[in-house]
Write an enzyme that holds these catalytic residues in place. Structure first.
Site, PDB file in Angstrom:
ATOM      1  N   CYS A   1      27.023 -11.559  -3.711  1.00  0.00           N
ATOM      2  CA  CYS A   1      27.352 -11.087  -3.985  1.00  0.00           C
ATOM      3  C   CYS A   1      28.671 -10.543  -3.154  1.00  0.00           C
ATOM      4  O   CYS A   1      29.814  -9.861  -3.546  1.00  0.00           O
ATOM      5  CB  CYS A   1      26.381  -9.957  -3.590  1.00  0.00           C
TER       6      CYS A   1
ATOM      7  N   ASN B   1      23.044  -6.481 -12.236  1.00  0.00           N
ATOM      8  CA  ASN B   1      23.890  -6.932 -11.464  1.00  0.00           C
ATOM      9  C   ASN B   1      24.771  -8.429 -11.642  1.00  0.00           C
ATOM     10  O   ASN B   1      23.642  -8.669 -11.661  1.00  0.00           O
ATOM     11  CB  ASN B   1      22.967  -7.065 -10.260  1.00  0.00           C
TER      12      ASN B   1
ATOM     13  N   HIS C   1      29.838  -3.298  -4.974  1.00  0.00           N
ATOM     14  CA  HIS C   1      29.089  -4.099  -5.721  1.00  0.00           C
ATOM     15  C   HIS C   1      28.249  -3.639  -6.817  1.00  0.00           C
ATOM     16  O   HIS C   1      27.747  -2.685  -5.950  1.00  0.00           O
ATOM     17  CB  HIS C   1      28.530  -5.155  -4.254  1.00  0.00           C
TER      18      HIS C   1
END
Length: 352
Positions: free
Chosen positions: A120, A299, A269
């Site tokens: 990430c 995500n 993020h």
């Protein structure tokens, strides 16, 4: 603190690509009740995601984004001296996906190409590597390609992850230009937390076998997955975020003398709404300066920050904008960056 500082390197253009298939989280899976689905959507803020089909890889999404960017900006491909591909869902174990993209994009054989396998925080890590090579070497232009097909590695029968992850790819054209002022990066790693987000099987520690692909009930809640599907300890991931991310951002501000009020945009993020709401409150941010794309894409791991820029800020970057980026997750790995976006070209999002 791994602190990096660069001058006169920046992102000239940024494009994104997503699969055409839209997943409605309220109707995603029959393994959980409508009430459970509504509860998860309410907590995460993830209403829709994009899923790649069986024949589409992260490299295909990045290729589509790069083709659009290079064509629109009329880039001489012989001037691309560096290509970096960031992903944890590569085409093959070998060769590196970056070398496949070099050929597919018709770049010069003198192009330096390499992969970065990180989660990430990957877009910021990739930027730091590109910026360093661009500033120190004789490179003229670089492509940073970042793509993930996370839908392929999580079980639809595991409530902890089934509703979270989506697919996407981005391409960033990075150049040297005096218009770009200083940029700053803070890079961090804590391998003691490696078990918080993980795929245990299918690598060389636990090679693929009948056992690693076997689905099994993994907890008292009846969640089902194989060793080759990802898992996540959500509570401990949140504890990690609480303890590390605000602290890292504040260190970077102190190191650079920047103030939070001075940023045009702050980009986190896109893990879930709950986590980002915490960061907004903890750092006392103006919500209008914190764009979000999680409702539409879920995500997308390392792709989430640049995908948010493409989808939410495409008409806002016609002049100089000062931005703060913060990526965090699997590893555990996290990174923060301060930079300017100056007349950054962003074409419409590509669907494939």
């Amino acid at each position: 603190m791994a602190f990096l500082e660069f001058n006169h390197v920046g992102i000239a253009g940024l494009s994104g690509a997503v699969p055409r298939t839209v997943i409605d989280n309220l109707q995603y899976t029959s393994f959980f009740s409508p009430d459970e689905a509504r509860d998860i959507v309410a907590k995460t803020g993830i209403h829709q995601r994009r899923f790649a089909d069986a024949d589409t890889c992260a490299s295909d999404l990045c290729y589509a984004a790069a083709e659009r960017l290079l064509t629109d900006m009329q880039v001489d491909r012989s001037e691309i001296d560096l290509l970096i591909f960031v992903s944890q869902t590569a085409d093959y174990r070998m060769p590196s996906t970056s070398v496949l993209l070099q050929h597919r994009l018709s770049l010069s054989k003198q192009t330096m190409a390499l992969d970065i396998n990180i989660g990430c925080s990957g877009f910021i890590y990739g930027l730091s590597v590109v910026y360093a090579l661009m500033q120190q070497g004789s490179f003229r232009k670089a492509l940073l390609l970042d793509g993930e097909t996370r839908s392929k590695v999580y079980s639809p029968k595991d409530r902890k992850t089934a509703f979270l992850f989506g697919d996407g790819g981005v391409a960033a054209l990075i150049v040297k230009n005096a218009a770009y002022r200083q940029s700053f990066f803070s890079m961090n790693t804590d391998g003691s937390r490696e078990s918080l987000i993980k795929i245990e099987g299918g690598g060389y520690r636990h090679p693929s076998s009948v056992e690693t692909v076997q689905e099994r009930v993994v907890d008292a809640d009846g969640n089902i997955r194989s060793m080759e599907q990802g898992y996540m300890n959500g509570a401990d991931v949140f504890n990690f975020l609480i303890s590390e991310i605000p602290k890292d951002i504040k260190r970077l501000l102190e190191k650079t003398g920047a103030e939070m009020e001075g940023f045009d945009y702050v980009l986190f993020h896109q893990a879930n709404d709950y986590m980002n709401d915490y960061l907004i409150k903890k750092l006392k941010l103006n919500r209008d300066k914190v764009p979000s794309s999680i409702r539409k894409f879920g995500n997308t791991s390392s792709v989430s920050i640049p995908l948010t820029i493409v989808s939410e800020l495409s008409d806002q970057l016609h002049s100089r904008k000062k931005v703060l980026l913060s990526g965090f997750g699997v590893g555990m790995s996290w990174a923060s960056a301060i930079m300017d976006l100056v007349d950054c070209y962003i074409p419409p999002l590509v669907e494939i």
